[in-house]
Design an enzyme around this catalytic site. Structure first.
Site, short mmCIF file in Angstrom:
data_model
loop_
_atom_site.label_atom_id
_atom_site.label_comp_id
_atom_site.label_asym_id
_atom_site.label_seq_id
_atom_site.Cartn_x
_atom_site.Cartn_y
_atom_site.Cartn_z
N GLY A 90 0.81 -1.21 0.00
CA GLY A 90 0.00 0.00 0.00
C GLY A 90 0.84 1.26 0.00
N ASP A 91 0.15 2.39 -0.02
CA ASP A 91 0.81 3.69 -0.12
C ASP A 91 0.79 4.38 1.23
OD1 ASP A 91 1.25 6.59 -1.23
OD2 ASP A 91 1.48 5.31 -2.98
N TYR A 94 -2.73 7.45 7.24
CA TYR A 94 -2.69 8.20 8.49
C TYR A 94 -3.33 7.37 9.60
CZ TYR A 94 -4.57 11.25 12.12
OH TYR A 94 -4.92 11.79 13.33
N CYS A 191 -3.77 6.94 0.58
CA CYS A 191 -3.50 5.71 -0.18
C CYS A 191 -3.10 5.99 -1.62
CB CYS A 191 -4.71 4.77 -0.14
SG CYS A 191 -5.19 4.31 1.53
#
Length: 231
Positions: A90-91, A94, A191
């Protein structure tokens, strides 16, 4: 196959501290699997499910784009937030107060060896939990996690997911926005997905939601989906 899950609620804890704790549990399971393979033993492997709430922190997955963080690390520090590059998929994501974060550390050999099915089951757990509150959570094709109003201009993400797996052992997990301060999402492209918003249970329902209640419902649906055995 051991389908017993050990549940832990760590309360409000620093991200790095819990990441290290996950790694320890993860490595313990791997070590048992390696020993079983080398020595021909059949020692059972444990399964863990950790609930936690983190202070403000941004994490970037191993394939993530740092450009999706819209401010400098110095500016994050001014907002009381930390930043870590981590070893999940994933990116950028938070985590913060008012968010239920769940880290299942499972040996999927105890359940099923299919990482895509695993992710779909985590999504389904959240979708069923949202349904308990009268909300229709849905999947968005090609975008892991749980969303509301998919396919409309109002599409918004309520739960992010990112996992790591090795030898069918999982770590990291999901983050469900419950009473989260959504302004912290303005400091990034969540994301790495542009043009879509984020939301929380409290924003959708217009009231504060007890965190213990949400965790209890997540646990109930997890047990059903994974057909776990009570401790």
């Amino acid at each position: 196959m051991n389908k017993v899950i050990t549940y832990e609620d760590l309360g409000f804890r620093d991200y790095k501290e819990v990441w290290e704790y996950q790694e320890e549990r993860f490595q313990e399971i791997l070590n048992i699997k390696i020993q079983n393979r080398r020595q021909g033993t059949q020692l059972p492997t444990p399964n863990h499910f950790i609930f936690v709430e983190h202070p403000h922190v941004y994490t970037l997955g191993k394939s993530g784009d740092l450009g999706n963080l819209l401010v400098s690390e110095a500016e994050l520090s001014q907002r009381g937030a930390n930043f870590y590059k981590i070893n999940r998929g994933g990116d950028i994501t938070y985590h913060g107060p008012g968010q239920v974060v769940g880290y299942p550390i499972l040996d999927l050999d105890n359940f099923f060896t299919d990482i895509h099915k695993y992710l779909r089951f985590l999504e389904e757990m959240v979708i069923r939990t949202l349904g308990d509150y009268g909300l229709e959570g849905r999947r968005s094709e090609g975008e892991t996690g749980v969303w509301l109003d998919v396919g409309t201009p109002q599409a918004r993400k309520i739960c992010a997911m990112g996992v790591r797996a090795s030898r069918w052992v999982t770590m990291h997990g999901f983050a469900l926005n419950v009473n989260t301060d959504l302004s912290y999402f303005d400091l990034m492209i969540p994301c790495g997905i542009k043009g879509k918003g984020v939301t929380s249970l409290s924003a959708e329902l217009g009231r504060h939601i007890p965190m213990t209640e949400v965790k209890s419902r997540l646990k109930k649906h997890f047990r059903t989906l994974f057909e776990t055995i009570p401790e």
